[in-house]
Write an enzyme that holds these catalytic residues in place. Structure first.
Site, PDB file in Angstrom:
ATOM      1  N   ASP A 283       0.827  -1.210   0.000  1.00  0.00           N
ATOM      2  CA  ASP A 283       0.000   0.000   0.000  1.00  0.00           C
ATOM      3  C   ASP A 283       0.864   1.264   0.000  1.00  0.00           C
ATOM      4  OD1 ASP A 283      -2.273  -1.590   0.102  1.00  0.00           O
ATOM      5  OD2 ASP A 283      -2.277  -1.642   2.288  1.00  0.00           O
TER       6      ASP A 283
ATOM      7  N   SER B 235       2.859  -5.706   2.853  1.00  0.00           N
ATOM      8  CA  SER B 235       2.524  -6.343   4.129  1.00  0.00           C
ATOM      9  C   SER B 235       1.012  -6.429   4.342  1.00  0.00           C
ATOM     10  CB  SER B 235       3.127  -5.542   5.275  1.00  0.00           C
ATOM     11  OG  SER B 235       4.514  -5.457   5.116  1.00  0.00           O
ATOM     12  N   THR B 236       0.266  -5.430   3.884  1.00  0.00           N
ATOM     13  CA  THR B 236      -1.194  -5.451   4.073  1.00  0.00           C
ATOM     14  C   THR B 236      -1.908  -5.647   2.738  1.00  0.00           C
ATOM     15  OG1 THR B 236      -0.810  -3.734   5.744  1.00  0.00           O
ATOM     16  CG2 THR B 236      -3.083  -4.280   5.269  1.00  0.00           C
TER      17      THR B 236
HETATM   18  C1  LIG Z   1      -8.355 -10.282  18.013  1.00  0.00           C
HETATM   19  C2  LIG Z   1      -8.051 -10.079  16.580  1.00  0.00           C
HETATM   20  C3  LIG Z   1      -8.542  -8.800  16.066  1.00  0.00           C
HETATM   21  C4  LIG Z   1      -8.100  -8.561  14.694  1.00  0.00           C
HETATM   22  C5  LIG Z   1      -8.617  -7.270  14.182  1.00  0.00           C
HETATM   23  C6  LIG Z   1      -8.133  -7.049  12.822  1.00  0.00           C
HETATM   24  C7  LIG Z   1      -8.629  -5.789  12.247  1.00  0.00           C
HETATM   25  C8  LIG Z   1      -7.870  -5.565  11.002  1.00  0.00           C
HETATM   26  C9  LIG Z   1      -8.337  -4.405  10.219  1.00  0.00           C
HETATM   27  C10 LIG Z   1      -7.359  -4.149   9.152  1.00  0.00           C
HETATM   28  C11 LIG Z   1      -7.554  -2.846   8.532  1.00  0.00           C
HETATM   29  C12 LIG Z   1      -6.485  -2.567   7.562  1.00  0.00           C
HETATM   30  C13 LIG Z   1      -6.621  -1.201   7.057  1.00  0.00           C
HETATM   31  C14 LIG Z   1      -5.533  -0.902   6.086  1.00  0.00           C
HETATM   32  C15 LIG Z   1      -4.629  -0.011   6.304  1.00  0.00           C
HETATM   33  C16 LIG Z   1      -3.570   0.288   5.319  1.00  0.00           C
HETATM   34  O1  LIG Z   1      -3.825   1.518   4.728  1.00  0.00           O
HETATM   35  C17 LIG Z   1      -2.209   0.379   6.006  1.00  0.00           C
HETATM   36  C18 LIG Z   1      -1.120   0.423   4.954  1.00  0.00           C
HETATM   37  O2  LIG Z   1      -0.889  -0.821   4.447  1.00  0.00           O
HETATM   38  N1  LIG Z   1      -1.978  -0.756   6.843  1.00  0.00           N
HETATM   39  C19 LIG Z   1      -1.925  -0.666   8.145  1.00  0.00           C
HETATM   40  O3  LIG Z   1      -2.006   0.384   8.717  1.00  0.00           O
HETATM   41  C20 LIG Z   1      -1.725  -1.948   8.882  1.00  0.00           C
HETATM   42  C21 LIG Z   1      -2.973  -2.324   9.595  1.00  0.00           C
HETATM   43  C22 LIG Z   1      -2.778  -3.603  10.321  1.00  0.00           C
HETATM   44  C23 LIG Z   1      -3.832  -3.807  11.333  1.00  0.00           C
HETATM   45  C24 LIG Z   1      -3.458  -4.911  12.253  1.00  0.00           C
HETATM   46  C25 LIG Z   1      -4.299  -4.884  13.452  1.00  0.00           C
HETATM   47  C26 LIG Z   1      -3.972  -5.998  14.375  1.00  0.00           C
HETATM   48  C27 LIG Z   1      -4.809  -5.878  15.595  1.00  0.00           C
HETATM   49  C28 LIG Z   1      -4.477  -6.897  16.597  1.00  0.00           C
HETATM   50  C29 LIG Z   1      -5.260  -6.660  17.868  1.00  0.00           C
HETATM   51  C30 LIG Z   1      -5.059  -7.790  18.767  1.00  0.00           C
HETATM   52  C31 LIG Z   1      -5.739  -7.716  20.076  1.00  0.00           C
HETATM   53  C32 LIG Z   1      -5.418  -8.963  20.832  1.00  0.00           C
HETATM   54  C33 LIG Z   1      -5.749  -8.890  22.235  1.00  0.00           C
HETATM   55  C34 LIG Z   1      -5.305 -10.047  23.008  1.00  0.00           C
HETATM   56  N1  LIG Z   2      14.125   1.335  -2.732  1.00  0.00           N
HETATM   57  C1  LIG Z   2      13.506   1.656  -1.600  1.00  0.00           C
HETATM   58  N2  LIG Z   2      14.171   1.702  -0.425  1.00  0.00           N
HETATM   59  C2  LIG Z   2      13.536   1.981   0.728  1.00  0.00           C
HETATM   60  N3  LIG Z   2      12.213   2.257   0.835  1.00  0.00           N
HETATM   61  C3  LIG Z   2      11.498   2.209  -0.315  1.00  0.00           C
HETATM   62  C4  LIG Z   2      12.102   1.914  -1.577  1.00  0.00           C
HETATM   63  N4  LIG Z   2      11.135   1.938  -2.516  1.00  0.00           N
HETATM   64  C5  LIG Z   2       9.991   2.249  -1.878  1.00  0.00           C
HETATM   65  N5  LIG Z   2      10.200   2.415  -0.569  1.00  0.00           N
HETATM   66  C6  LIG Z   2       9.217   2.728   0.504  1.00  0.00           C
HETATM   67  O1  LIG Z   2       8.915   1.525   1.227  1.00  0.00           O
HETATM   68  C7  LIG Z   2       7.695   1.701   1.917  1.00  0.00           C
HETATM   69  C8  LIG Z   2       6.981   0.392   2.146  1.00  0.00           C
HETATM   70  O2  LIG Z   2       6.787  -0.238   0.953  1.00  0.00           O
HETATM   71  P1  LIG Z   2       5.536  -1.127   0.559  1.00  0.00           P
HETATM   72  O3  LIG Z   2       4.288  -0.405   0.694  1.00  0.00           O
HETATM   73  O4  LIG Z   2       5.855  -1.663  -0.802  1.00  0.00           O
HETATM   74  O5  LIG Z   2       5.591  -2.353   1.580  1.00  0.00           O
HETATM   75  P2  LIG Z   2       4.989  -2.594   3.022  1.00  0.00           P
HETATM   76  O6  LIG Z   2       5.028  -1.374   3.842  1.00  0.00           O
HETATM   77  O7  LIG Z   2       5.648  -3.804   3.546  1.00  0.00           O
HETATM   78  O8  LIG Z   2       3.507  -2.989   2.711  1.00  0.00           O
HETATM   79  P3  LIG Z   2       2.099  -2.305   3.071  1.00  0.00           P
HETATM   80  O9  LIG Z   2       2.233  -0.867   2.680  1.00  0.00           O
HETATM   81  O10 LIG Z   2       1.123  -3.073   2.220  1.00  0.00           O
HETATM   82  O11 LIG Z   2       1.858  -2.470   4.537  1.00  0.00           O
HETATM   83  C9  LIG Z   2       6.895   2.654   1.068  1.00  0.00           C
HETATM   84  O12 LIG Z   2       6.400   3.670   1.876  1.00  0.00           O
HETATM   85  C10 LIG Z   2       7.875   3.191   0.027  1.00  0.00           C
HETATM   86  O13 LIG Z   2       7.877   4.610   0.015  1.00  0.00           O
END
Ligand SMILES: CCCCCCCCCCCCC/C=C/[C@@H](O)[C@H](CO)NC(=O)CCCCCCCCCCCCCCC
Ligand SMILES: Nc1ncnc2c1ncn2[C@@H]1O[C@H](COP(=O)(O)OP(=O)(O)OP(=O)(O)O)[C@@H](O)[C@H]1O
Ligand SMILES: [Ca+2]
Length: 560
Positions: free
Chosen positions: A208, A251-252
């Site tokens: 992302d 990663s996401t």
């Molecule tokens: C108990 C399990 C609950 C699970 C709840 C899961 C909710 C997940 C919702 C995901 C939403 C993703 C939104 C996307 C955002 C992206 O623009 C951004 C860039 O890649 N990613 C993140 O910010 C990365 C976002 C990563 C989110 C991870 C959240 C993990 C939460 C874990 C909570 C655990 C509580 C456990 C208590 C014992």
């Molecule tokens: N050559 C590079 N070296 C270091 N950072 C870089 C390079 N090219 C891109 N980036 C940066 O790496 C960051 C993370 O990249 P990317 O979004 O591909 O993966 P991620 O963070 O693992 O995944 P997600 O965003 O899905 O959680 C981006 O914000 C981007 O700006």
């Protein structure tokens, strides 16, 4: 449906069986008719078993003449089938590569090879199919590809070389490939250096964050070319014409997942090859009339902001960093005080509590977006007028409180962690964002809310959660609220003061009193922000999530 005239029809061999193969402008179909003996209560009957298959021409990836291995020549069979057609005792073949649907929105490239009795017929088939493919004007021919070698599990280069490049070359797509050397390399390259007219689209291999770089480059470039000032929050932004493809390697991968239904590089490559097009809303984020960033997925303050800030220090862990930081942030259980004001989207179809979701060809997105017709221009003008009227009439709503999380989801934000996403009924291209407010509550209640992102229960059906579909919103942390009062009292003068207090206030945006905004995975430098949704500002090589067939016959080509 209108019947298409046949362009070509022949009897050809497929796996040593005879098929009637037909091509029209829309469909390539093949049908076998064989006589089989069937024993019914002691006596033998002749029955006909008909195997029929079809592939839309729009889902054919490529066609090529195929070398026929002399050991597998079908001469014997041809002789049986027709003495006349096998006079030369030679065999010719052509192979059609096409999209095959698998489970959970996965696409694969499958091959079917037809054997012909003579070379001319074989060439005629290849030529006819190629002609039909060349009429598909939405397919890209030349692409600019950016690969982030460090995204996700650092597999971007490998994924592209092994899974994507061979498909592009099969589909005769030429590419210029740039492996990025530093963060924002792709963004800055797109902003200034690239001759965009040379390309039919831009592809990013990464997550992302990488996608975010691409849209920042493209949107800024488009506004600069059209003389639009990004710093002015009220400006109507000009849509970007260059389509963007995402090969997931992050990663996401939430943008890929929410627009295609799966984060699979081959599926995404095929959506690019067939030339799909999916418009996408973009939110602009401003602080004190200064442009900060664009967001297409999640703008999250509180839980997702704190989680992101913590996870950035754990990048070395790869994708599991989010789970570690998620648990840590959950246990910390911080809440934040402030005021959220928002402009509800009242003139549209759909609500965030709908049971139906945004799917390929979504009617709600088409209706709310009023795509590009003349009527739509008129509609948009009226809409703009009615919006500003609504703003002046003070249709803004204001909520002051203590929040564990303030999330704005411009799309569902479905991802492998939460296949239904943060706002399951959000739309990709309806010009709105879903504002989710999670008020201060006990840990156990917050856990109930989080858990509901992973099961069938409604995450909004809790007393401490509310959700609004909005066109704009503002957030002011408590430390800046005195300014907010001033702002409401007096129009223009207040704005200046707002900026003054925010900048001078040591607690604004940088001390632990406040959280940070997670803007599509990037931390914003300010807590006080102003957000506006821009309908269908960009386009992806995607079609939205396709409805699954009712009966589980996933073996395309579709059996008629
Ligand atoms: C108990 C399990 C609950 C699970 C709840 C899961 C909710 C997940 C919702 C995901 C939403 C993703 C939104 C996307 C955002 C992206 O623009 C951004 C860039 O890649 N990613 C993140 O910010 C990365 C976002 C990563 C989110 C991870 C959240 C993990 C939460 C874990 C909570 C655990 C509580 C456990 C208590 C014992
Ligand atoms: N050559 C590079 N070296 C270091 N950072 C870089 C390079 N090219 C891109 N980036 C940066 O790496 C960051 C993370 O990249 P990317 O979004 O591909 O993966 P991620 O963070 O693992 O995944 P997600 O965003 O899905 O959680 C981006 O914000 C981007 O700006
Ligand atoms: Ca939306």
């Amino acid at each position: 449906m209108e019947k298409q005239p046949r362009l070509l029809s022949s009897q050809l061999l497929l796996k040593n069986r005879v098929f009637e193969v037909t091509l029209n402008r829309a469909i390539l179909a093949w049908k076998e008719i064989t006589t089989k003996k069937k024993r019914v209560s002691g006596s033998i009957h002749n029955t006909f078993k008909v195997d029929s298959y079809c592939v839309p021409v729009s889902e054919i990836v490529a066609v090529r003449e195929t070398e026929v291995d002399s050991r597998t020549k079908d001469e014997g069979r041809w002789q049986k089938m027709s003495q006349e057609s096998t006079e030369g005792h030679s065999s010719y073949a052509f192979t059609v590569s096409y999209v095959e649907r698998g489970r959970q929105h996965r696409w694969r490239c499958n091959d079917v090879t037809f054997h012909c009795s003579d070379g001319l017929l074989c060439q005629q088939w290849v030529q006819s199919i190629r002609e039909q493919l060349s009429l598909l004007s939405s397919r890209p021919k030349h692409l600019l590809v950016y690969i982030n070698p460090y995204g996700g599990k650092q597999q971007g280069k490998l994924i592209y070389e092994e899974k994507v490049a061979p498909l592009f070359s099969r589909a005769s797509i030429s590419t210029d490939v740039i492996v990025t050397e530093y963060a924002n390399h792709a963004r800055d390259h797109l902003k200034v250096d690239v001759d965009l007219k040379k390309y039919d689209g831009v592809v990013c291999v990464g997550g992302d964050g990488m996608f975010s770089e691409i849209i920042h480059g493209l949107i800024s470039r488009t506004q600069a070319d059209c003389g639009v000032d990004q710093n002015c929050a009220e400006e109507k932004l000009v849509p970007c014409t260059t389509r963007i493809g995402i090969i997931p390697a992050g990663s996401t991968d939430c943008i890929c997942y929410a627009t295609v239904g799966i984060n699979d590089p081959v599926t995404s490559a095929l959506h690019i090859i067939v030339g799909d097009s999916q418009p996408l809303d973009v939110c602009s984020v401003h602080h004190n009339n200064t442009f900060l960033r664009y967001s297409v997925s999640l703008l999250g303050y509180g839980f997702y902001g704190d989680m992101l800030r913590d996870s950035e220090r754990k990048r070395w862990m790869g994708p599991v960093r989010y789970d570690f930081s998620g648990v840590k942030t959950f246990l910390t259980h911080h809440y934040y005080e402030g005021t959220v004001s928002f402009l509800p989207a009242t003139d549209i179809l759909g609500t965030p509590r709908d049971k139906s979701m945004c799917r390929a060809g979504c009617y709600i997105c088409q209706h709310n977006g009023q795509l590009l017709s003349e009527d739509s221009q008129l509609y948009k003008m009226e809409e703009d007028i009615s919006h500003s009227a609504a703003e002046m009439q003070g249709d803004w709503q204001m909520i002051r409180g203590k929040f564990l999380a303030i999330n704005a989801a411009s799309m569902s934000c479905a991802c492998p962690r939460s296949p239904k996403g943060l706002s399951p009924a959000a739309h990709l291209a309806d010009g709105t964002t879903d504002l989710i407010l999670v008020r201060k509550c006990s840990r156990i209640n917050f856990l109930r809310h989080l858990l509901r992102h992973t099961n069938k229960d409604d995450q909004f059906d809790l007393a401490f959660v509310e959700v609004h579909r909005v066109r704009k919103f503002r957030f002011t942390p408590k430390q800046c609220e005195s300014d907010l009062d001033l702002r409401q009292g007096g129009a223009g003068g207040g704005k200046k003061l707002f900026g003054q207090i925010c900048r001078d206030h040591p607690a604004c945006g940088c001390t632990p009193i406040n959280s940070s905004w997670n803007c599509d995975g990037e931390i914003l430098p300010h807590a006080a922000i102003e957000v506006g949704a821009h309908c269908q500002l960009i386009r992806l090589f995607a079609r939205g999530i396709e409805d699954q067939p009712l009966f589980e016959d996933y073996c395309t080509p579709s059996v008629i």
